[in-house]
Design a protein around this motif. Structure first.
Motif, mmCIF file in Angstrom:
data_model
loop_
_atom_site.group_PDB
_atom_site.id
_atom_site.type_symbol
_atom_site.label_atom_id
_atom_site.label_comp_id
_atom_site.label_asym_id
_atom_site.label_seq_id
_atom_site.Cartn_x
_atom_site.Cartn_y
_atom_site.Cartn_z
ATOM 1 N N PHE A 6 33.127 70.529 66.553
ATOM 2 C CA PHE A 6 33.962 72.612 66.037
ATOM 3 C C PHE A 6 34.163 72.853 67.701
ATOM 4 N N PRO A 7 33.442 72.560 68.892
ATOM 5 C CA PRO A 7 33.162 73.033 70.081
ATOM 6 C C PRO A 7 34.066 72.628 70.772
ATOM 7 N N LEU A 8 35.005 71.553 70.241
ATOM 8 C CA LEU A 8 36.692 71.430 71.347
ATOM 9 C C LEU A 8 37.080 72.780 70.218
ATOM 10 N N GLY A 9 37.362 73.077 69.156
ATOM 11 C CA GLY A 9 37.823 74.541 69.441
ATOM 12 C C GLY A 9 38.773 74.541 67.932
ATOM 13 N N ASP A 10 38.476 76.001 67.725
ATOM 14 C CA ASP A 10 39.013 76.645 66.418
ATOM 15 C C ASP A 10 40.721 75.993 66.077
ATOM 16 N N ASP A 11 41.660 75.888 67.104
ATOM 17 C CA ASP A 11 43.241 75.385 66.398
ATOM 18 C C ASP A 11 42.847 74.372 66.699
ATOM 19 N N VAL A 12 41.816 73.061 67.150
ATOM 20 C CA VAL A 12 42.381 71.451 66.653
ATOM 21 C C VAL A 12 43.079 71.325 65.118
ATOM 22 N N ARG A 13 43.906 71.129 65.554
ATOM 23 C CA ARG A 13 44.690 70.149 64.359
ATOM 24 C C ARG A 13 43.573 69.100 64.042
ATOM 25 N N PHE A 14 43.390 68.551 62.678
ATOM 26 C CA PHE A 14 42.572 67.008 62.503
ATOM 27 C C PHE A 14 43.809 66.199 61.111
ATOM 28 N N ILE A 15 43.447 65.485 61.710
ATOM 29 C CA ILE A 15 43.809 63.919 60.516
ATOM 30 C C ILE A 15 42.195 63.635 60.192
ATOM 31 N N PRO A 16 42.223 63.784 58.637
ATOM 32 C CA PRO A 16 40.848 62.691 57.822
ATOM 33 C C PRO A 16 41.791 61.585 57.635
ATOM 34 N N GLY A 17 40.300 60.904 57.303
ATOM 35 C CA GLY A 17 41.067 59.684 56.445
ATOM 36 C C GLY A 17 41.793 59.515 55.160
ATOM 37 N N HIS A 18 41.535 60.434 54.640
ATOM 38 C CA HIS A 18 42.087 60.746 53.611
ATOM 39 C C HIS A 18 42.255 62.712 53.179
ATOM 40 N N GLY A 19 43.235 62.569 52.668
ATOM 41 C CA GLY A 19 43.825 64.471 52.370
ATOM 42 C C GLY A 19 45.029 64.429 53.350
ATOM 43 N N PRO A 20 45.239 65.987 53.112
ATOM 44 C CA PRO A 20 45.530 66.714 53.963
ATOM 45 C C PRO A 20 45.270 67.675 55.907
ATOM 46 N N MET A 21 46.036 67.484 56.925
ATOM 47 C CA MET A 21 45.758 67.802 57.141
ATOM 48 C C MET A 21 45.101 69.177 57.598
ATOM 49 N N SER A 22 43.969 69.971 58.242
ATOM 50 C CA SER A 22 43.519 71.233 58.484
ATOM 51 C C SER A 22 43.359 71.205 59.959
ATOM 52 N N THR A 23 42.442 72.278 60.513
ATOM 53 C CA THR A 23 41.509 72.819 61.355
ATOM 54 C C THR A 23 40.989 73.097 61.513
ATOM 55 N N PHE A 24 39.843 72.474 62.577
ATOM 56 C CA PHE A 24 38.300 72.590 63.274
ATOM 57 C C PHE A 24 38.245 74.232 62.412
ATOM 58 N N GLY A 25 38.915 75.317 62.786
ATOM 59 C CA GLY A 25 38.694 76.643 63.166
ATOM 60 C C GLY A 25 38.711 76.960 61.300
#
Length: 230
Positions: A187-206
């Motif tokens: 989470f400290p990397l930033g609310d606007d960071v998008r992430f690819i999870p191991g399964h399912g859709p992408m999201s953002t930390f924020g």
């Protein structure tokens, strides 16, 4: 176009629709595959379609649905394997036991020896791309996450999902450790960071920090208040 432009394609593989990810440097066309769990022909087809040169395989952790085709892909392209953290040697050592749990679904999986284990503050590179490595145990003891700071993009494996978090009921999993990894390392990397999870859709930390029922600010604060009044 900037030399550090990162492109990616998510390639769902295995019966668990695991998000194997093909990353590549736009300028050099050098690439890395993250978590080749299976369906190697799909991975090879994507590399060929984009006319890329595979430089290495990166592993977030050693569960079979993420690492099952590692040996085959590394042999096909004669490339190095980097990751996960050495604490996941436990899971590498029991590949045969993992296979037995799923019948013939992962019959192709073989043990492998990483050319390099990864730790917090390490980096990995391919072409002109450099990814930062974050050690995020909890789902497995040696789970790592890859982060491209310029693109504000992370590949987090099974640490965090859209609306959920990784399971911790596997051997050597730990819920409190996983929550700490997410809250203090991701989470400290930033609310606007998008992430690819191991399964399912992408999201953002924020979005997850705001809404995830397991690790949101509200959920964690409620847990702390419950402990205080216990």
């Amino acid at each position: 176009m900037s030399e550090n432009t990162l492109n990616f394609e998510i390639i769902p593989v295995t019966p668990f629709a695991q998000n194997c990810t093909l990353f590549w440097c736009n300028e050099t066309k050098k690439a890395a595959v993250v978590d080749p769990g299976g369906d190697i022909e799909k991975i090879i087809a994507a590399i060929t379609r984009h006319k890329l040169t595979l430089e290495k395989i990166l592993l977030t952790h050693a569960h079979i649905d993420h690492a099952g085709a590692t040996t085959a892909l590394a042999a096909h392209y004669n490339v190095a394997i980097e990751g996960p953290h050495k604490a996941d040697q436990f899971w590498i050592d029991i590949v045969e036991q993992q296979k037995m749990q799923f019948g013939t679904a992962f019959s192709y999986a073989q043990p492998f020896t990483p050319n390099r284990f990864l730790s917090q503050n390490d980096t990995v590179s391919f072409g002109n791309i450099t990814l930062e490595v974050y050690f995020c145990p909890g789902h497995t003891p040696g789970h790592v996450v890859f982060f491209h700071r310029q693109s504000k993009l992370a590949q987090v494996g099974d640490v965090l999902f859209s609306g959920s978090i990784g399971r911790t009921d596997f051997p050597r999993g730990d819920h409190a450790t996983l929550v700490h990894s997410i809250r203090h390392n991701l989470f400290p990397l930033g609310d606007d960071v998008r992430f690819i999870p191991g399964h399912g859709p992408m999201s953002t930390f924020g979005h997850e920090r705001l809404t995830n029922p397991h690790v949101s600010d509200r959920a964690v604060n409620s847990q702390v208040k419950g402990q205080t009044h216990a």
